[in-house]
Motif scaffolding. Sequence first.
Motif, PDB file in Angstrom:
ATOM      1  N   MET A 227       0.832  -1.205   0.000  1.00 42.37           N
ATOM      2  CA  MET A 227       0.000   0.000   0.000  1.00 42.37           C
ATOM      3  C   MET A 227       0.866   1.256   0.000  1.00 42.37           C
ATOM      4  N   SER A 231       1.150   3.496  -3.429  1.00 43.03           N
ATOM      5  CA  SER A 231       0.619   4.856  -3.297  1.00 43.03           C
ATOM      6  C   SER A 231       1.709   5.892  -3.544  1.00 43.03           C
ATOM      7  N   LEU A 394      -6.594  -0.041  -3.282  1.00 41.92           N
ATOM      8  CA  LEU A 394      -6.473   0.366  -1.878  1.00 41.92           C
ATOM      9  C   LEU A 394      -7.612  -0.206  -1.039  1.00 41.92           C
TER      10      LEU A 394
END
Length: 417
Positions: A227, A231, A394
Amino acid sequence: MPRLTRRLVTPDLYRLIAATLVVLGLALGGTALATVHHRSGLTRDITGVSGPLSVSAQELYRSLSDADATAANAFLANGAEPAALRQRYLDDLAQAGAALTVAARDADDADTARLAVLTDQLPVYSGLVETARSYNRLGVPLGGAYLREASALMRQTLLPQAQALFESAQGRLGGAQRDAAGLPWPILLLGLLAVAALLTAQVLLARRTNRVFNVGLVAASLVALIMLAWSAVALGAAATRVEAGRQEGSKVVTTLATARRAALQARADEALTLVARAGSGAMENDYDVAMRDLAGLLGAAAVQAPEADRKLIRQAREHASRWQKLHDGMRELDDKGDYLAAVAKATATGPADLPAAFSELDSAVSAALAVANERVARQAGNGGRALTGLEIALLLLTAGLTAAVILGFRPRIGEYR
């Protein structure tokens, strides 16, 4: 933490740690999701709203200023103006009306007030020009007074409002670009905190259970790292592309739009000087100031623009230099008292004449502006595409992290029943 662990029995401690990790995971996922959603919205705003709004404001100013210059040049014809100039003037008014319509779609309160002034005063301006034309066809000198009144309305009211619209649009565009290009600090901080907390929890479990690895927490750590990395990479790529659009697009647009305003002002000053038969007076001084500004702005744009765009700007500088030489020749004739020859030089229609030099300058600057505007939109679009699929990912990763933490602690808590 040591005091807390001594006060809590082991199952309660595990529940507290698991709850803390779940909250951190949800916070990380929620923050990342909100940030990506916001950044995606900003890139869509750049390509679909603030970018087009800036372009329409540029065209509005150009159309109004060119209408003013064209009306003044047409007036020099002494009678029925050339059909090409008349059509250009009418086209400018039509383009200004279309740009007003586009600008009204997404106007805020301040811009709405500016648009109201433009909408109310543009018919007044065109009415003054038509009156000036009527007197000019009849050979009545009063036509010049009406034309000067029309030009004063354009310069003192209409063009400042159009300029304010452009500045507002550029401000909105620049704000969206800066927000879309900022570092996602909350994601980075929460991501590092979540990973650190997961590693600490694994160390604690290893010491208390004599098990080296907890499969659930190892999986949760991997998910948190994915993550964080995905990101950071996607948002970083989007930010880089949007920032490139700002540095190599928006900044160049602002400089070139200002250069085009200077050129259009100089063109109107040039014609109005002849209309007023004022010789080298105040309007000629305004022309000189505008041309100095034009030269400086084109030089600045050549420095700001990427190498691939500099050819158009160099061409614009060459056309500006040629226009200046032709203008000097026209002024020499007028200053010697040969007004008719000066007017003939100012209105000649050959490819090597003064009007053609200005048209080529305007075309080169407009082409460079179009390239810069396109770069703004393209880079924002590239930035938006860098975030494609990340929101769904996500959501899934956040659910996976939460599930992995629960699965990692459930067997350990169950051992105490």
